[in-house]
Design an enzyme around this catalytic site. Structure first.
Site, PDB file in Angstrom:
ATOM      1  N   ASN A   1      41.697  36.085  36.887  1.00 15.18           N
ATOM      2  CA  ASN A   1      41.227  38.639  36.098  1.00 15.18           C
ATOM      3  C   ASN A   1      40.600  37.646  34.679  1.00 15.18           C
ATOM      4  OD1 ASN A   1      41.778  40.648  34.699  1.00 15.18           O
ATOM      5  ND2 ASN A   1      43.553  41.199  35.987  1.00 15.18           N
TER       6      ASN A   1
ATOM      7  N   GLU B   1      39.548  41.715  38.862  1.00 21.70           N
ATOM      8  CA  GLU B   1      39.182  43.352  37.873  1.00 21.70           C
ATOM      9  C   GLU B   1      37.772  43.186  37.367  1.00 21.70           C
ATOM     10  OE1 GLU B   1      41.286  45.532  35.507  1.00 21.70           O
ATOM     11  OE2 GLU B   1      42.111  43.549  34.166  1.00 21.70           O
TER      12      GLU B   1
ATOM     13  N   ASP C   1      45.779  37.538  40.269  1.00 21.40           N
ATOM     14  CA  ASP C   1      46.543  38.536  39.168  1.00 21.40           C
ATOM     15  C   ASP C   1      48.129  38.638  39.958  1.00 21.40           C
ATOM     16  OD1 ASP C   1      48.059  39.901  36.834  1.00 21.40           O
ATOM     17  OD2 ASP C   1      46.193  40.552  36.483  1.00 21.40           O
TER      18      ASP C   1
ATOM     19  N   ASN D   1      51.141  40.281  38.463  1.00 20.60           N
ATOM     20  CA  ASN D   1      51.014  40.874  37.721  1.00 20.60           C
ATOM     21  C   ASN D   1      52.391  40.954  37.889  1.00 20.60           C
ATOM     22  OD1 ASN D   1      49.120  42.589  35.950  1.00 20.60           O
ATOM     23  ND2 ASN D   1      48.581  43.692  37.514  1.00 20.60           N
TER      24      ASN D   1
ATOM     25  N   ASP E   1      49.415  35.114  36.560  1.00 10.58           N
ATOM     26  CA  ASP E   1      48.476  34.557  37.366  1.00 10.58           C
ATOM     27  C   ASP E   1      48.867  33.172  37.856  1.00 10.58           C
ATOM     28  OD1 ASP E   1      46.236  36.246  36.329  1.00 10.58           O
ATOM     29  OD2 ASP E   1      47.620  35.691  34.833  1.00 10.58           O
TER      30      ASP E   1
ATOM     31  N   ASP F   1      42.046  38.869  28.636  1.00  8.64           N
ATOM     32  CA  ASP F   1      43.567  38.469  28.295  1.00  8.64           C
ATOM     33  C   ASP F   1      43.775  37.430  29.299  1.00  8.64           C
ATOM     34  OD1 ASP F   1      42.901  40.768  30.224  1.00  8.64           O
ATOM     35  OD2 ASP F   1      44.773  41.868  29.341  1.00  8.64           O
ATOM     36  N   HIS F   2      43.746  37.239  30.023  1.00  9.43           N
ATOM     37  CA  HIS F   2      43.729  36.608  30.942  1.00  9.43           C
ATOM     38  C   HIS F   2      43.519  35.280  30.990  1.00  9.43           C
ATOM     39  CE1 HIS F   2      46.599  39.509  33.543  1.00  9.43           C
ATOM     40  NE2 HIS F   2      44.958  40.014  33.623  1.00  9.43           N
TER      41      HIS F   2
END
Length: 263
Positions: free
Chosen positions: A7, A34, A153, A155, A224, A253-254
């Site tokens: 991501n 994303e 991802d 989540n 992930d 941030d991933h």
DNA sequence: ATGGCGGGTCTAACCCGA
């Protein structure tokens, strides 16, 4: 073959990092989430020039997924990406969160599962409905394509071992029982969480909050995932999280997760 | 207990993520 998921939180911002990482790691197939790019703005030429074929399904501002396959190491050996799917059948959704394609006899599915905001919110109900539609889609797909990789991802942190502070996170979105059960139901179709097929050290995460020095303090989550179907279980040779890109300047941030196969 | 960072775009008393 190395298959990875990342991501990137805006492919516009992270394009150079993605290309640098692919060059240094020699990853063969990469699922990106994303992208936050409309298809008309997708950096097709830059990715092609780096040696990868790419499919993409994006929208303005939010979501967006892409699937890269190295031309020489994948496409010329196994074949091009065919039969793309960019929607969950029967699920009315304008959000671009799924991209499936077939390479040779391998079905690859790249996902950006909804975040869910907070439990019992409209977004949480959307997340659960999306996961149920995904379950139905994968159930059908597995019949036609027993050799399957489902990455992205998710989540959802599958277990407490995937959470830096399970007590603090208990009941929160990304760890709540209903979404974990939805994930278990999907895995039970005939997949494994490839990362957990191998001995791993504790405290390995794929996402850390930008705020409050999340990465420096290793306050993260493993959300992930790369699922491998039972039919390719015997081909797994390793699975790891590459923390390095999270330490780069202006990171996502991933960080990317990788699984290696004998094929 | 709160907010914090960092993307996006209608550049804001903005929205959204995880």
């Amino acid at each position: 073959m190395k298959i990875a998921s990342w991501n990137v939180n805006s492919l516009r911002v992270r394009l150079e990092q993605v290309l640098e990482w692919l060059e240094s790691t020699q990853v063969d197939i990469l699922g990106v989430q994303e992208t936050k790019l409309q298809d008309t703005n997708f950096p097709l030429e830059a990715i092609n020039s780096a040696g990868y074929d790419v499919l993409y399904s994006g929208q303005k501002t939010y979501n967006g997924v892409a699937l890269l396959a190295h031309r020489e190491r994948v496409v010329e050996k196994l074949g091009p990406m065919l039969y793309p799917v960019t929607n969950l059948p029967g699920f009315d959704d304008t959000q671009k969160r799924i991209l499936a394609a077939t390479i040779g006899d391998l079905r690859i599915i790249n996902l950006y599962v909804p975040n869910g905001a907070v439990p019992d919110s409209d977004k949480y109900r959307y997340k659960l409905a999306w996961l149920e539609a995904l379950y139905e889609f994968l159930r059908i797909q597995l019949n036609d394509h027993p050799r399957m990789v489902v990455m992205g991802d998710f989540n959802i942190a599958p277990e407490d071992a995937d959470v830096h502070d399970p007590k603090k996170w208990e009941g929160s979105v990304l760890v709540s029982p209903r979404e974990r059960k939805a994930l278990q139901k999907i895995v039970s179709l005939g997949f494994c969480d490839s990362f957990r097929q191998f001995a791993q050290e504790d405290g390995q995460f794929s996402w850390w909050d930008y705020r409050a020095a999340g990465f420096r303090l290793n306050k993260g989550l493993r959300i992930d995932l790369i699922l491998a179907s039972d039919a390719i279980l015997e081909h797994l040779t390793g699975s790891w999280i590459d923390r390095e890109p999270r330490a780069w300047q202006r990171p996502s941030d991933h960080t990317p997760v990788v699984t290696e196969f004998t094929f």
